[in-house]
Design an enzyme around this catalytic site. Structure first.
Site, PDB file in Angstrom:
ATOM      1  N   ASN A 256       3.873  -3.989  -6.064  1.00 25.91           N
ATOM      2  CA  ASN A 256       2.672  -3.166  -6.223  1.00 25.91           C
ATOM      3  C   ASN A 256       1.600  -3.862  -7.057  1.00 25.91           C
ATOM      4  O   ASN A 256       0.636  -3.217  -7.489  1.00 25.91           O
ATOM      5  CB  ASN A 256       3.031  -1.824  -6.897  1.00 25.91           C
ATOM      6  CG  ASN A 256       3.952  -1.001  -6.029  1.00 25.91           C
ATOM      7  OD1 ASN A 256       3.835  -1.018  -4.817  1.00 25.91           O
ATOM      8  ND2 ASN A 256       4.888  -0.302  -6.659  1.00 25.91           N
TER       9      ASN A 256
ATOM     10  N   GLU B 110      13.215   1.154  -5.524  1.00 19.96           N
ATOM     11  CA  GLU B 110      12.179   0.904  -6.527  1.00 19.96           C
ATOM     12  C   GLU B 110      12.473   1.526  -7.887  1.00 19.96           C
ATOM     13  O   GLU B 110      11.676   2.265  -8.443  1.00 19.96           O
ATOM     14  CB  GLU B 110      10.805   1.388  -6.005  1.00 19.96           C
ATOM     15  CG  GLU B 110       9.651   0.760  -6.761  1.00 19.96           C
ATOM     16  CD  GLU B 110       8.300   0.971  -6.078  1.00 19.96           C
ATOM     17  OE1 GLU B 110       8.211   0.789  -4.859  1.00 19.96           O
ATOM     18  OE2 GLU B 110       7.359   1.324  -6.796  1.00 19.96           O
TER      19      GLU B 110
ATOM     20  N   HIS C  97      -6.900  -1.539   3.559  1.00 19.84           N
ATOM     21  CA  HIS C  97      -5.899  -1.649   2.494  1.00 19.84           C
ATOM     22  C   HIS C  97      -5.943  -3.036   1.831  1.00 19.84           C
ATOM     23  O   HIS C  97      -5.961  -3.148   0.603  1.00 19.84           O
ATOM     24  CB  HIS C  97      -4.510  -1.365   3.078  1.00 19.84           C
ATOM     25  CG  HIS C  97      -3.409  -1.430   2.075  1.00 19.84           C
ATOM     26  ND1 HIS C  97      -3.274  -0.513   1.059  1.00 19.84           N
ATOM     27  CD2 HIS C  97      -2.396  -2.323   1.904  1.00 19.84           C
ATOM     28  CE1 HIS C  97      -2.221  -0.832   0.313  1.00 19.84           C
ATOM     29  NE2 HIS C  97      -1.674  -1.923   0.808  1.00 19.84           N
TER      30      HIS C  97
ATOM     31  N   HIS D 289      -5.096   1.560  -4.563  1.00 23.80           N
ATOM     32  CA  HIS D 289      -4.945   2.918  -4.023  1.00 23.80           C
ATOM     33  C   HIS D 289      -6.096   3.821  -4.484  1.00 23.80           C
ATOM     34  O   HIS D 289      -6.579   4.669  -3.734  1.00 23.80           O
ATOM     35  CB  HIS D 289      -3.591   3.512  -4.428  1.00 23.80           C
ATOM     36  CG  HIS D 289      -2.452   2.884  -3.674  1.00 23.80           C
ATOM     37  ND1 HIS D 289      -1.130   3.057  -4.023  1.00 23.80           N
ATOM     38  CD2 HIS D 289      -2.443   2.075  -2.580  1.00 23.80           C
ATOM     39  CE1 HIS D 289      -0.361   2.380  -3.180  1.00 23.80           C
ATOM     40  NE2 HIS D 289      -1.130   1.785  -2.308  1.00 23.80           N
TER      41      HIS D 289
HETATM   42  N1  LIG Z   1       5.383   0.573   4.145  1.00 25.68           N
HETATM   43  C1  LIG Z   1       5.021  -0.419   3.366  1.00 25.68           C
HETATM   44  O1  LIG Z   1       5.842  -1.041   2.681  1.00 25.68           O
HETATM   45  C2  LIG Z   1       3.567  -0.827   3.328  1.00 25.68           C
HETATM   46  C3  LIG Z   1       3.212  -2.045   2.724  1.00 25.68           C
HETATM   47  C4  LIG Z   1       1.870  -2.420   2.766  1.00 25.68           C
HETATM   48  C5  LIG Z   1       0.941  -1.604   3.377  1.00 25.68           C
HETATM   49  N2  LIG Z   1       1.339  -0.443   3.933  1.00 25.68           N
HETATM   50  C6  LIG Z   1       0.379   0.425   4.625  1.00 25.68           C
HETATM   51  O2  LIG Z   1      -0.064  -0.267   5.787  1.00 25.68           O
HETATM   52  C7  LIG Z   1      -1.357   0.247   6.131  1.00 25.68           C
HETATM   53  C8  LIG Z   1      -2.260  -0.916   6.428  1.00 25.68           C
HETATM   54  O3  LIG Z   1      -1.715  -1.657   7.491  1.00 25.68           O
HETATM   55  P1  LIG Z   1      -2.667  -2.395   8.528  1.00 25.68           P
HETATM   56  O4  LIG Z   1      -3.687  -3.137   7.800  1.00 25.68           O
HETATM   57  O5  LIG Z   1      -1.799  -3.107   9.480  1.00 25.68           O
HETATM   58  O6  LIG Z   1      -3.452  -1.160   9.170  1.00 25.68           O
HETATM   59  P2  LIG Z   1      -3.636  -0.602  10.632  1.00 25.68           P
HETATM   60  O7  LIG Z   1      -2.353  -0.227  11.214  1.00 25.68           O
HETATM   61  O8  LIG Z   1      -4.689   0.435  10.521  1.00 25.68           O
HETATM   62  O9  LIG Z   1      -4.210  -1.852  11.448  1.00 25.68           O
HETATM   63  C9  LIG Z   1      -5.464  -2.379  11.103  1.00 25.68           C
HETATM   64  C10 LIG Z   1      -6.388  -2.410  12.314  1.00 25.68           C
HETATM   65  O10 LIG Z   1      -5.917  -3.385  13.232  1.00 25.68           O
HETATM   66  C11 LIG Z   1      -5.841  -2.804  14.543  1.00 25.68           C
HETATM   67  N3  LIG Z   1      -4.809  -3.572  15.233  1.00 25.68           N
HETATM   68  C12 LIG Z   1      -3.479  -3.533  15.043  1.00 25.68           C
HETATM   69  N4  LIG Z   1      -2.882  -4.505  15.741  1.00 25.68           N
HETATM   70  C13 LIG Z   1      -3.864  -5.137  16.430  1.00 25.68           C
HETATM   71  C14 LIG Z   1      -3.878  -6.240  17.320  1.00 25.68           C
HETATM   72  N5  LIG Z   1      -2.770  -6.925  17.600  1.00 25.68           N
HETATM   73  N6  LIG Z   1      -5.070  -6.601  17.864  1.00 25.68           N
HETATM   74  C15 LIG Z   1      -6.214  -5.944  17.534  1.00 25.68           C
HETATM   75  N7  LIG Z   1      -6.267  -4.928  16.668  1.00 25.68           N
HETATM   76  C16 LIG Z   1      -5.091  -4.537  16.114  1.00 25.68           C
HETATM   77  C17 LIG Z   1      -5.571  -1.370  14.306  1.00 25.68           C
HETATM   78  O11 LIG Z   1      -5.967  -0.584  15.411  1.00 25.68           O
HETATM   79  C18 LIG Z   1      -6.448  -1.097  13.097  1.00 25.68           C
HETATM   80  O12 LIG Z   1      -7.767  -0.893  13.501  1.00 25.68           O
HETATM   81  C19 LIG Z   1      -1.822   1.068   4.965  1.00 25.68           C
HETATM   82  O13 LIG Z   1      -1.703   2.432   5.280  1.00 25.68           O
HETATM   83  C20 LIG Z   1      -0.853   0.705   3.864  1.00 25.68           C
HETATM   84  O14 LIG Z   1      -0.677   1.751   2.939  1.00 25.68           O
HETATM   85  C21 LIG Z   1       2.620  -0.041   3.929  1.00 25.68           C
END
Ligand SMILES: NC(=O)c1ccc[n+]([C@@H]2O[C@H](COP(=O)([O-])OP(=O)(O)OC[C@H]3O[C@@H](n4cnc5c(N)ncnc54)[C@H](O)[C@@H]3O)[C@@H](O)[C@H]2O)c1
Length: 364
Positions: free
Chosen positions: A247, A239, A267, A254
């Site tokens: 972003n 980046e 998110h 954020h």
């Molecule tokens: N590393 C990166 O490049 C990057 C990019 C975008 C977002 N993020 C991060 O990712 C996070 C958000 O990811 P998210 O939305 O996947 O969050 P998360 O991992 O909290 O999942 C969201 C919800 O879905 C549930 N869940 C997961 N898989 C499931 C399934 N198959 N069936 C039922 N429930 C399920 C989880 O228990 C949780 O309640 C944030 O912390 C964000 O900052 C990181």
């Protein structure tokens, strides 16, 4: 249909696969190719609740020793304390440099497991099995790992690439509605910064049963997003330039997540509101676009936060602790027009104020 792409990084190329019922075969193939006899698995409580049998059966059939750690669901698990507990656990369980860690879950599990894998013994093999739409199209690709800090989101972490990413659509069968829109936001983001056809392709999300009604279209769309992200991170892994375009909407998002204590907005919801603000700010700074392509999906979102829960002074100070602030000047990814992202420093507080008003307008 199953499709794979190569994701290039400075530490090597890894395979991203998306399809139905690919999990078992891909894990077995990985075990055959790398020969691991022990492994760790990180899941959250929801993934464990719905998919423990499938996960256990898959690893049981490999004849390897495996240990599964289940963490609480949600952003509350992306902490230094949780990271520390996992490191303790791995080291006390005799982790070796070649013991893989499987992150089976959403972005929270992936980001946390990624940082654990990056730091245990200065790096153990990491495999992402994204189970949310968001993780399939975004967080499992590109090697950003980390946890949150009291002063802001994702402030502690490392770039650390996985050995492989296995995105199996069958996991999405149990995904709650709110997490479909969560992932949709990041998909719309790719539409905004890269490919206008995505806006039209996202119409499938208006069907409440998108997985059954549009499985092939969904598969194609996830693959397209994965390819966009793979291309962007291959061009700028750490980046220093164009990766920042990913972003878009996130400086606002954020701040929204932090001020709402990471639990009232997920998110993707924050990113959706953040994109509306970023479009408003883009227009204030001379961009030529309207927000219709994003606003067309507004009816799919319902927000739990109210404007009273988000005082503007707190939003401003949260933005100040974002990683993108340099010399006290706010830096945003804005759009000159659709698919023409640009990183811009903005000193005019009045323009940012107008962008925040866009968010207030969406909330009760
Ligand atoms: N590393 C990166 O490049 C990057 C990019 C975008 C977002 N993020 C991060 O990712 C996070 C958000 O990811 P998210 O939305 O996947 O969050 P998360 O991992 O909290 O999942 C969201 C919800 O879905 C549930 N869940 C997961 N898989 C499931 C399934 N198959 N069936 C039922 N429930 C399920 C989880 O228990 C949780 O309640 C944030 O912390 C964000 O900052 C990181």
């Amino acid at each position: 249909m199953t499709a794979s792409i190569d994701v290039k990084s400075s530490s090597g190329t890894y395979c991203y696969t998306v399809g139905s019922s690919v999990f078992e075969g891909k894990i077995a193939a990985l075990q055959q190719n790398t020969g691991f006899d022990t492994c760790f698995i990180l899941v959250d409580e929801n993934v464990w609740k719905y998919h423990s049998e499938r996960i256990s059966n898959t690893f049981d059939s490999l004849n390897v020793e495996y240990t599964c750690r289940v963490i609480p669901a949600g952003e509350q698990s992306k902490t230094v304390t949780q990271w520390n507990d996992l490191i303790d656990f791995l080291l006390q369980s005799g982790v070796r440099r070649n013991t893989p860690l499987f992150a089976i879950g959403g972005g929270v599990t992936g980001d946390l497991a990624g940082f654990v894998a990056a730091s245990a013994l200065r790096g153990i093999p990491l495999v992402h099995v994204p189970t949310t739409l968001l993780a399939m199209v975004d967080s499992s690709i590109g090697g950003k790992t980390g946890v949150n800090h009291a002063t802001g989101k994702n402030l502690i972490g490392a770039f650390y690439q996985p050995e492989e990413v296995i995105a199996d659509l069958d996991f999405l069968d149990t995904l709650p509605h709110r997490d479909w829109t969560n992932g949709l936001s990041e998909i719309l983001k790719y539409g905004a910064i890269d490919d206008p056809a995505i806006f039209d392709e996202c119409k499938i999300f208006h069907d409440s049963n998108v997985l059954d009604s549009f499985r092939n279209e969904l598969n194609q769309l996830i693959l397209k997003c994965a390819q966009i992200k793979a291309d962007i991170v291959a061009a700028d892994e750490f980046e220093s330039g164009t990766r920042a375009f990913l972003n878009f909407g996130h400086t606002f998002a954020h701040a929204l997540e932090k001020v709402s204590d990471f639990d009232q907005l997920n998110h993707g919801e924050a990113v959706y509101l953040g994109m509306l603000s970023a479009i408003k700010l883009s227009k204030e700074m001379g961009g030529e676009l309207d927000d219709k392509p994003i606003r067309d999906f507004r009816s799919l979102y319902s927000f739990k936060v109210t404007r009273e829960m988000l005082p503007e002074n707190e939003l401003f100070s949260a933005m100040r602790s974002d990683k993108k602030v340099i010399d006290n000047t706010f830096r945003f990814v804005l759009l000159k027009s659709w698919q023409q992202p640009v990183v811009m420093s903005v000193k005019e507080k009045e323009c940012i104020h107008k962008a925040w008003l866009t968010v207030y307008h969406e909330l009760q």
